[in-house]
Design an enzyme around this catalytic site. Structure first.
Site: not given
Ligand code: PXP
Length: 252
Positions: A13, A46, A48, A52-53, A73, A104, A154, A197, A219
């Site tokens: 982000h 990640h 993508r 996008r980021h 990722e 995700t 995970e 997440h 994140g």
């Molecule tokens: N783990 C995975 C596999 C994810 O895809 C994400 C989001 O990109 C996260 C952890 C982190 O999630 P959050 O940004 O909601 O903390």
């Protein structure tokens, strides 16, 4: 003594804010290095399909600059496999990806894709990337992840976090219990277990109390909180909560 949990900081982000204007500011690698200095155990990014980021250059720069491990990722596509084989990050975390989703949304359906995933993972493992798969806390997905050769799973904590915020206490507890049981099961069959997440200061402790977990990836909340108190303080506060949860686990 229960094993400590590593904190992986997802810096996607920072790139979201950068890309809102185009250009180079703020730089996700600079944020990753700050996180490293603050005591993060790893960085997650990640890449993508739609970029996008995080962009390709971010992955190259993270690989060059970081001393802590990069958890790359990616969706299980041939394009991403080629990028992973070029950079050989410490870990590859396979995630599902839909263009229209904001984040995700669910875990990877390993059962559905099982026939293909074993072959997909093989060259990555041969290149010394540790393979993690982001999945829902379901036995059939854990079994399939094991069969295709993942070393790590995970567990998706998004549903647990959403239910916590919606005040749905009974449903939240059922979801937490599912995570506890599936973490135990996965660990028993020999998988390393991570989770992530949607985690925040308010939701992290019950998850960090799951004995078998060895890593949390966080994140959005940490990057958001950094606006108010700075990245270093946000990371230290998250680690404090995680450690408090670990220290309160009673092992019999
Ligand atoms: N783990 C995975 C596999 C994810 O895809 C994400 C989001 O990109 C996260 C952890 C982190 O999630 P959050 O940004 O909601 O903390």
């Amino acid at each position: 003594m229960v094993q400590n949990i590593r904190l992986g900081v997802n810096i996607d982000h920072v790139a979201t804010v950068r890309n809102a204007r185009g250009g180079k500011y703020p730089d996700p690698t600079r944020a990753a290095l700050l996180a490293e200095r603050a005591g993060a155990d790893g960085i997650t990014a990640h890449l993508r399909e739609d970029r996008r980021h995080i962009g390709d250059q971010d992955i190259a720069s993270l690989m060059q600059e970081l001393r802590i491990p990069l958890n790359f990722e990616m969706a299980p596509t041939l394009e991403m496999q080629e990028i992973a084989l070029k950079h050989r990050p410490n870990a590859v975390c396979l995630v599902p990806e839909k263009r229209e989703e904001v984040t995700t949304e669910g875990g990877l359906d390993v059962v559905k894709d099982e026939a293909r995933l074993g072959d997909f993972i093989d060259p990555l493992k041969k290149s010394d990337c540790r393979i993690s798969i982001f999945i829902a806390a379901e036995k059939k997905q854990i079994d399939a992840a094991f069969r295709v050769g993942a070393q790590v799973i995970e567990l998706h904590t998004g549903a647990y976090c959403d239910l916590s915020y919606d005040g749905m206490v009974a449903e939240r507890d059922i979801e937490l219990n599912r995570l506890v049981e599936m973490a135990r099961y996965a660990s028993e069959i020999g998988l390393e277990v991570h989770a992530g997440h949607g985690l925040t200061y308010n939701t992290v402790k019950p998850i960090a109390s799951i004995v078998e977990l060895t890593e949390l990836n966080i994140g959005h909340f940490l990057i958001g909180e950094s606006i108010f108190c700075g990245m270093e303080k946000a990371i230290i506060q998250m680690q404090t909560l995680i450690n408090e949860a670990r220290n309160n686990i009673i092992v019999d």
